[in-house]
Design a protein around this motif. Sequence first.
Motif, PDB file in Angstrom:
ATOM      1  N   PRO A   7      42.265  44.839  55.708  1.00 28.68           N
ATOM      2  CA  PRO A   7      43.046  45.287  54.557  1.00 28.68           C
ATOM      3  C   PRO A   7      42.593  44.612  53.273  1.00 28.68           C
ATOM      4  O   PRO A   7      41.942  43.572  53.290  1.00 28.68           O
ATOM      5  N   LEU A   8      42.973  45.203  52.158  1.00 28.86           N
ATOM      6  CA  LEU A   8      42.617  44.667  50.857  1.00 28.86           C
ATOM      7  C   LEU A   8      43.252  43.300  50.635  1.00 28.86           C
ATOM      8  O   LEU A   8      44.362  43.027  51.081  1.00 28.86           O
ATOM      9  N   THR A   9      42.536  42.425  49.926  1.00 31.78           N
ATOM     10  CA  THR A   9      43.066  41.166  49.423  1.00 31.78           C
ATOM     11  C   THR A   9      43.339  41.348  47.940  1.00 31.78           C
ATOM     12  O   THR A   9      42.496  41.861  47.199  1.00 31.78           O
ATOM     13  N   PHE A  10      44.521  40.907  47.482  1.00 33.97           N
ATOM     14  CA  PHE A  10      44.915  41.063  46.086  1.00 33.97           C
ATOM     15  C   PHE A  10      45.014  39.693  45.417  1.00 33.97           C
ATOM     16  O   PHE A  10      45.519  38.737  46.010  1.00 33.97           O
ATOM     17  N   ILE A  11      44.533  39.603  44.185  1.00 31.54           N
ATOM     18  CA  ILE A  11      44.576  38.378  43.380  1.00 31.54           C
ATOM     19  C   ILE A  11      45.254  38.695  42.052  1.00 31.54           C
ATOM     20  O   ILE A  11      45.009  39.745  41.451  1.00 31.54           O
ATOM     21  N   ASP A  12      46.072  37.768  41.571  1.00 33.77           N
ATOM     22  CA  ASP A  12      46.706  37.943  40.264  1.00 33.77           C
ATOM     23  C   ASP A  12      47.020  36.564  39.684  1.00 33.77           C
ATOM     24  O   ASP A  12      47.089  35.561  40.413  1.00 33.77           O
ATOM     25  N   GLY A  13      47.198  36.514  38.379  1.00 35.78           N
ATOM     26  CA  GLY A  13      47.679  35.309  37.706  1.00 35.78           C
ATOM     27  C   GLY A  13      46.815  34.083  37.899  1.00 35.78           C
ATOM     28  O   GLY A  13      47.335  32.965  37.948  1.00 35.78           O
ATOM     29  N   ALA A  38      45.430  27.371  39.401  1.00 35.05           N
ATOM     30  CA  ALA A  38      46.322  28.057  40.338  1.00 35.05           C
ATOM     31  C   ALA A  38      46.052  29.551  40.320  1.00 35.05           C
ATOM     32  O   ALA A  38      45.473  30.077  39.353  1.00 35.05           O
ATOM     33  N   TYR A  39      46.454  30.229  41.365  1.00 32.51           N
ATOM     34  CA  TYR A  39      46.337  31.688  41.418  1.00 32.51           C
ATOM     35  C   TYR A  39      47.275  32.222  42.490  1.00 32.51           C
ATOM     36  O   TYR A  39      47.730  31.493  43.372  1.00 32.51           O
ATOM     37  N   TRP A  40      47.570  33.510  42.402  1.00 36.54           N
ATOM     38  CA  TRP A  40      48.418  34.208  43.353  1.00 36.54           C
ATOM     39  C   TRP A  40      47.550  35.079  44.267  1.00 36.54           C
ATOM     40  O   TRP A  40      46.568  35.682  43.812  1.00 36.54           O
ATOM     41  N   VAL A  41      47.928  35.158  45.546  1.00 33.53           N
ATOM     42  CA  VAL A  41      47.197  35.957  46.535  1.00 33.53           C
ATOM     43  C   VAL A  41      48.189  36.762  47.366  1.00 33.53           C
ATOM     44  O   VAL A  41      49.285  36.281  47.688  1.00 33.53           O
ATOM     45  N   ARG A  42      47.775  37.973  47.716  1.00 32.92           N
ATOM     46  CA  ARG A  42      48.556  38.796  48.647  1.00 32.92           C
ATOM     47  C   ARG A  42      47.617  39.468  49.622  1.00 32.92           C
ATOM     48  O   ARG A  42      46.556  39.963  49.234  1.00 32.92           O
ATOM     49  N   GLN A  43      47.979  39.449  50.902  1.00 26.37           N
ATOM     50  CA  GLN A  43      47.203  40.100  51.949  1.00 26.37           C
ATOM     51  C   GLN A  43      48.176  40.715  52.939  1.00 26.37           C
ATOM     52  O   GLN A  43      49.040  40.024  53.468  1.00 26.37           O
ATOM     53  N   PRO A  44      48.103  42.036  53.188  1.00 24.89           N
ATOM     54  CA  PRO A  44      49.079  42.682  54.072  1.00 24.89           C
ATOM     55  C   PRO A  44      49.124  42.110  55.483  1.00 24.89           C
ATOM     56  O   PRO A  44      50.159  42.168  56.140  1.00 24.89           O
TER      57      PRO A  44
END
Length: 341
Positions: free
Chosen positions: A329-335, A263-269
Amino acid sequence: MSVRSQALAFAISTLFISTSAFAGSYRAAGNYVVGKNPVAIAAGDLRGTGKLDLAVANAGAKTVSILLGNGDGTFSRGAELAVGVVPAQIAIADLNGDGRADLAVKDVGGATLSVLLGKGDGTFAAHLEVAARQAQPQLLSQLQAPPVFHTGTQSASVVFADFNGDGRLDQAVALSGRNMVSVLLNQAIVPAGGTDILQNSGFESGTLSPWFNARNFCSEFCEAWGDILFHPIQGTWDAANQGNMEMEQNFTATDTSTITRVAYWVRQPNDGIAEAFDFFYTDGSDEEFVVFLSGASWQEFDVTSDVAAGKSLNGFSVWGYNSSATDQPLTFIDGAEILVN
């Protein structure tokens, strides 16, 4: 407009809007083989059962693959239908006013439609071709080309709809390079136990290592992956990049039967943006999947069921995206985590 047409129009339109029905996390729930080079996908009730089915337009085969919904988020293989054009877009609608769902497939040039009239049971009459200019404006609106997303080595298209009747919008993603449809259900993710084989999985070291920048499919407007302090979902750090680039980590070969969670977390504006992940196996194969974000906030993806059975995993990567936009925009990944028992 028939009830089926209304349901389909809603399902298609949700790709372009953000609503509370999108809120939540997604769990990979099944992959289904379709024809060669699927480029467009639509959801609608093809049999009058109240259950959503899928119609997938395959450019490489000049066919439409039918996947019949079981009402619980799973699908059964239906017919493979020939069409008279190289497909680019597809819509489900009642085209002749008989209350049955029909198919309209727009060709890659945009001038011709291939029409398949439904029999009301998930089967269709042979295709016939008409000029696109003869179609009703409402149908042509449904057949408008969606944004094209290229992630890794393939393109992807998506339809959002409630496939299991829980009131939440799920997603079905057509993967052009894998000749398949991947279904992800919008539901709460239950954590699993185990030991994480990824190092620096939350990027809390303040550096990217042992993650590294791998394949680069960017042509412009790109920025390499790096550790960053930007509202992480966990801890203090997360990772970010701009463009169609891969962030990879390799590790000791691990029998996939021991894996309990990926699993992973993603954020994109931006909204409705594609993101991908890739599994690497010791037999030299790799399997890339694509998911779509349905809002600008952090979202978690549990993709455990996409791990291949009977293999040994020794690498994992995530991708940003590429589209026709001039400013990505930037793509962010976490966890990110791969847990084993």
